[in-house]
Design an enzyme around this catalytic site. Structure first.
Site, PDB file in Angstrom:
ATOM      1  CE  LYS A  83      -0.803  -0.071   4.993  1.00 56.39           C
ATOM      2  NZ  LYS A  83      -1.590  -0.745   6.032  1.00 56.39           N
ATOM      3  NE  ARG A  88      -6.204  -0.343  11.683  1.00 59.04           N
ATOM      4  CZ  ARG A  88      -5.263  -0.401  10.742  1.00 59.04           C
ATOM      5  NH1 ARG A  88      -4.556   0.684  10.437  1.00 59.04           N
ATOM      6  NH2 ARG A  88      -4.998  -1.527  10.099  1.00 59.04           N
TER       7      ARG A  88
HETATM    8  C1  LIG Z   1      -0.747  -1.450   6.754  1.00 57.65           C
HETATM    9  C2  LIG Z   1      -1.046  -2.759   7.362  1.00 57.65           C
HETATM   10  C3  LIG Z   1      -0.030  -3.691   7.569  1.00 57.65           C
HETATM   11  C4  LIG Z   1       1.433  -3.384   7.283  1.00 57.65           C
HETATM   12  O1  LIG Z   1       1.913  -2.519   8.267  1.00 57.65           O
HETATM   13  P1  LIG Z   1       3.486  -2.126   8.355  1.00 57.65           P
HETATM   14  O2  LIG Z   1       3.615  -1.408   9.640  1.00 57.65           O
HETATM   15  O3  LIG Z   1       3.755  -1.264   7.176  1.00 57.65           O
HETATM   16  O4  LIG Z   1       4.247  -3.387   8.317  1.00 57.65           O
HETATM   17  C5  LIG Z   1      -0.379  -4.923   8.087  1.00 57.65           C
HETATM   18  N1  LIG Z   1      -1.655  -5.215   8.401  1.00 57.65           N
HETATM   19  C6  LIG Z   1      -2.661  -4.341   8.229  1.00 57.65           C
HETATM   20  C7  LIG Z   1      -4.047  -4.739   8.611  1.00 57.65           C
HETATM   21  C8  LIG Z   1      -2.394  -3.077   7.707  1.00 57.65           C
HETATM   22  O5  LIG Z   1      -3.390  -2.210   7.540  1.00 57.65           O
END
Ligand SMILES: *Cc1c(COP(=O)(O)O)cnc(C)c1O
Length: 354
Positions: free
Chosen positions: A36, A129
């Site tokens: 992302k 969250r």
């Molecule tokens: C963005 C996201 C991740 C990745 O997070 P990082 O801190 O970039 O490794 C993993 N799981 C979910 C649900 C996310 O939204």
């Protein structure tokens, strides 16, 4: 190629991925490469796959669509919106979920599309969250989910250190393991996946505290910047400069350090404050808040000071630099996660993989 541009170093990124995949694999953990931060740019997603990630993950279905023909499973990270159910089933193999109502609609859509859609049920271990918070509600939900003909309950997952800043620990991840064991006993099923979080869970591998049964992590920042994100430590043999920004100088002049006249509001409605340092050599770079926040930029030339930013202009102080900057020169910046995300999203910034 036109400016501003984000430069992406293929070999460094691939090394980061290979290294993290190896660390995880030797601890029995599969890695999902989270795309992302770079809007699932296809070339970068392919580097992830070459580096060994077992699947690709993104929070937006538009991004997952872009990588649909890259031949690894796709995981949808953000809980599905009801308005995108059919697309989630069509383009992603697995999605993270916490709402039975949504999962029922995913099931209906999967039946219609002649598919079985896999889900990972999200458990909130305290970060507040997404995820089911009350333990009794978890078992109620599983009972309903197991009746949905279009759904396979692949396992459980959690996400920490995103909203609440809660750090993954042996204790909180062991709760996920226990809940998983309870479900397996209660419903006489096997859960294939226990997804133990994001880049903030990596420190548990290093310290030997990762519960054995956790067998999946979803990594974004750790691959991009080589950092675990619970404490912000660099991981051995990784790079933090796989992404850099190059902006071009469009004005270079000596000016006072305090504006002349009565100070009202700046372009964003804030009243700015200034310290008088006399006349300084200032450069304007053609990039602005529309593309990146000034606080997220780190000049490669350590003698450059960041002064200010409006929508399309970044003002820097080059007085102390050893370099004689000229109009048209590029200024290079190292980037953090936030600036990579914004710059990769901006249509005004070109992307160059080298
Ligand atoms: C963005 C996201 C991740 C990745 O997070 P990082 O801190 O970039 O490794 C993993 N799981 C979910 C649900 C996310 O939204």
């Amino acid at each position: 190629m036109s400016y501003p541009k984000i430069l992406i170093y293929r070999d460094k990124l691939k090394k980061n991925v290979e290294n993290l995949v190896n660390i995880c694999r030797s601890n029995g953990i599969n890695v999902g490469g989270v795309t992302k931060a770079f809007c699932a740019n296809r070339d970068l997603a392919k580097i992830y796959v070459e580096g060994g990630v077992q699947f690709l993950a993104d929070s937006r279905i538009e991004n997952i669509k872009k990588i649909k023909d890259i031949n690894v499973p796709k995981l949808m990270l953000r809980l599905p919106m009801l308005s995108e159910i059919d697309e989630i089933v069509k383009y992603s193999d697995i999605s993270l979920n916490s709402e039975v109502e949504t999962i029922q609609l995913l099931s209906n859509s999967a039946i219609k599309q002649n598919k079985i859609h896999s889900i990972i049920l999200m458990i909130d271990l305290g970060d507040l969250r997404e995820g089911i918070f009350d333990e009794s509600k978890i078992y109620d939900s599983v009972e309903k989910i197991l009746n949905f003909k279009g759904i396979k309950l692949l396992g459980l997952g959690t996400n920490l250190t995103c909203y609440g800043g809660v750090i993954p620990s042996r204790d909180n991840l062991n709760r996920l393991v226990e809940i998983g064991e309870n479900i397996e006993k209660k419903f006489n099923i096997k859960l294939e996946v226990l997804s133990g979080g994001n880049s903030s869970s990596l420190h548990l591998i290093e310290s030997g505290e990762m519960p054995d049964k956790i067998n999946q992590l979803r990594l974004g920042e750790a691959l991009i910047l080589g950092r675990e994100t619970a404490f912000g430590n660099q991981i051995k043999n990784t790079y933090n400069d796989c992404f850099k920004l190059a902006a071009q100088i469009i004005e270079l002049k000596e000016k006072p350090s305090v504006p002349i006249g009565e100070i009202g509001m700046d372009a964003f409605g804030r009243k700015p404050k200034f310290t008088d340092k006399g006349n300084r050599k200032r450069a304007i770079c053609a990039i602005g808040k529309q593309d990146v926040e000034i606080d997220d930029l780190i000049p490669m030339d350590g003698n450059i000071l960041l002064i200010g930013e409006s929508s399309d202009h970044l003002i820097i102080d080059v007085t102390d630099s050893d370099k004689e900057y000229k109009i048209g020169d590029e200024v290079l910046f190292k980037l953090n996660y936030g600036s990579i995300l914004k710059l990769m999203t901006s249509q005004y910034v070109s992307k160059k993989i080298i």
